[in-house]
Enzyme design. Structure first.
Site, PDB file in Angstrom:
ATOM      1  N   GLU A  89      42.860  45.757  46.397  1.00 27.42           N
ATOM      2  CA  GLU A  89      41.877  46.419  45.554  1.00 27.42           C
ATOM      3  C   GLU A  89      40.548  45.679  45.612  1.00 27.42           C
ATOM      4  O   GLU A  89      40.498  44.461  45.731  1.00 27.42           O
ATOM      5  CB  GLU A  89      42.391  46.491  44.117  1.00 27.42           C
ATOM      6  CG  GLU A  89      43.675  47.298  44.076  1.00 27.42           C
ATOM      7  CD  GLU A  89      44.151  47.646  42.687  1.00 27.42           C
ATOM      8  OE1 GLU A  89      44.871  48.634  42.558  1.00 27.42           O
ATOM      9  OE2 GLU A  89      43.805  46.928  41.729  1.00 27.42           O
TER      10      GLU A  89
ATOM     11  N   CYS B 223      33.687  42.750  44.233  1.00 29.94           N
ATOM     12  CA  CYS B 223      34.743  41.748  44.091  1.00 29.94           C
ATOM     13  C   CYS B 223      35.781  42.014  45.197  1.00 29.94           C
ATOM     14  O   CYS B 223      36.380  43.084  45.246  1.00 29.94           O
ATOM     15  CB  CYS B 223      35.355  41.883  42.707  1.00 29.94           C
ATOM     16  SG  CYS B 223      36.702  40.753  42.413  1.00 29.94           S
TER      17      CYS B 223
ATOM     18  N   CYS C 109      49.524  36.131  46.101  1.00 33.52           N
ATOM     19  CA  CYS C 109      48.982  34.771  46.033  1.00 33.52           C
ATOM     20  C   CYS C 109      50.141  33.806  45.846  1.00 33.52           C
ATOM     21  O   CYS C 109      51.131  34.138  45.205  1.00 33.52           O
ATOM     22  CB  CYS C 109      48.018  34.643  44.847  1.00 33.52           C
ATOM     23  SG  CYS C 109      47.167  33.045  44.782  1.00 33.52           S
TER      24      CYS C 109
ATOM     25  N   CYS D 156      49.518  30.566  39.154  1.00 31.00           N
ATOM     26  CA  CYS D 156      48.856  30.225  37.889  1.00 31.00           C
ATOM     27  C   CYS D 156      49.541  30.977  36.750  1.00 31.00           C
ATOM     28  O   CYS D 156      49.873  32.161  36.884  1.00 31.00           O
ATOM     29  CB  CYS D 156      47.360  30.556  37.946  1.00 31.00           C
ATOM     30  SG  CYS D 156      46.496  29.605  39.222  1.00 31.00           S
TER      31      CYS D 156
ATOM     32  N   CYS E  49      48.168  34.445  35.362  1.00 30.34           N
ATOM     33  CA  CYS E  49      47.651  35.378  36.366  1.00 30.34           C
ATOM     34  C   CYS E  49      48.747  36.313  36.860  1.00 30.34           C
ATOM     35  O   CYS E  49      49.806  35.867  37.298  1.00 30.34           O
ATOM     36  CB  CYS E  49      47.062  34.598  37.539  1.00 30.34           C
ATOM     37  SG  CYS E  49      46.471  35.674  38.843  1.00 30.34           S
TER      38      CYS E  49
END
Ligand code: SAH
Length: 365
Positions: A96, A109, A116, A120, A123
């Site tokens: 996205e 962005c 990932c 974290c 997240c």
């Protein structure tokens, strides 16, 4: 069985590569320069339309190479002008990109990975795990698509979508070079921002090869707390991160590090944390972006109340640190941080397609 041979994707090439390819095919370097300009400045992906490229070179390009872009498969405009695009990749993955207009400035962005690996705590991308790095074409292709949709290139790019850009170093650096190229998207170096959770050796590497602005996802002022929120801190603690960041901005006195600090209710948002943060940032040219946490299902965190965020901000400002609270944009189309929904092809395919909430950063810098 027929093997599928993937042809060279011309969108993986920067200017120097395009020139080298032209020479390799027996033509002049400036023909490669024209090719690069057609691809990015004019957004032309049909080699036959590249009128100042010799016909024989066009034929050779058609034989040896392809032009493959991420496809826009969903388009979600929001009343505040924010647009979220869901893009599909050749292997069925989805990423996205979010476009955020702000007066004369507009920011795209951009994602750097599918998923990932950094895990974290707050997240949502972490929940989907790491799938793969994006190629140069898939990264610059997000900018290419935005420029075509909007009729003009965005003025700014933030590498703050899905993924850790410094974990996909070579492709990200090359794509950021193309963004800045005068024959492509012509972005000034300070208009391209890379955001990292703090992969220290690659901050040093980045300084050697690039001049883009650096944002760092700090989120905590002490190792004890940061270890729990941003686990890469256990590998690269603050005592290593801070000198790397200082070194990054040392080459230009006008440069500052942008520190991202997500405001988590009762976790990192007290005045004691603010004081610790002030001490940590002493001597580092800084601006602080406070990000109200965007909740997602079972995150285990809440957003700090607005008064607490403002008190925290005021404390920083009183000590001379430039600090702002990031507006949440695009939330009505689920485009704000922590709200992006990326549908990811399960690697084993056993579960078929899964719907995963991912985050992406919506910057308003
Ligand atoms: N991996 C890079 C790039 C991602 S940028 C990095 O960590 O910097 C995305 C930003 O949004 C990071 O600062 C990230 O910590 C922050 N973020 C992640 N989840 C969030 C959430 N739910 N609410 C608000 N910000 C979030």
């Amino acid at each position: 069985m027929t093997a599928t041979v993937t042809k060279l994707n011309l969108l993986d090439l920067d200017l120097a590569d395009c020139q080298a390819l032209a020479v390799e095919l027996g033509f002049k370097a400036f023909h490669g320069r024209n090719l690069f300009k057609w691809l990015h400045k004019h957004g032309v992906v049909d080699v036959d339309a590249m009128t100042d490229v010799p016909k024989t070179l066009r034929n050779a390009l058609r034989d040896t190479a392809d032009i493959r872009l991420p496809r826009i498969i969903e388009d979600h405009p929001s009343a505040d002008g924010t647009i979220k695009w869901v893009m599909g990749l050749d292997d069925g993955q989805r990423i996205e990109s979010v476009f955020i207009p702000e007066g004369k400035r507009s920011t795209l962005c951009v994602s750097s990975q599918v998923g990932c690996a950094l895990n974290c705590a707050f997240c949502a991308t972490a929940r989907q795990g790491f799938n793969r790095n994006l190629s140069v074409a898939e990264i610059i292709g997000q900018v290419w698509q935005a420029a075509r949709q909007l009729g003009t290139a965005p003025t700014n790019v933030v590498m703050m979508g899905m993924g850790e850009p410094l974990a996909n170093f070579d492709a990200v650096v090359k794509a950021m070079d193309i963004m800045q190229d005068d024959l492509a998207y012509m972005m000034a170096k300070h208009r391209v921002t890379l955001s990292t959770s703090g992969i220290v050796p690659n901050i040093y590497r980045l300084r050697e090869v690039s001049d883009v602005s650096l944002a760092v996802s700090l989120h905590a002022p002490t190792d004890a707390l940061r270890d729990t929120l941003v686990p890469i801190n256990r590998k690269y603690p603050l005592a290593e991160l801070m000198p790397a960041c200082k070194h990054y901005v040392a080459k230009d006195r006008r440069r500052k590090i942008t520190w991202e600090y997500v405001m988590l209710d009762g976790v990192n948002d007290s005045l004691t944390h603010a004081k610790q943060l002030i001490r940590l940032l002493e001597g580092v040219p800084s601006k602080v972006n406070l990000i109200p946490f965007n909740p997602f299902l079972d995150s285990g965190f809440d957003t700090s109340p607005p008064e607490r965020i403002e008190a925290f901000r005021q404390r920083l400002v009183r000590s001379g640190i430039f600090a702002m609270t990031r507006k949440t944009r695009g939330d009505e189309v689920a485009a704000a941080c922590g709200q992006l929904v990326g549908r990811v092809e399960d690697r084993t395919r056993r579960l078929g397609r899964i719907l995963v909430e991912t985050h992406s950063m919506v910057a308003t810098r």
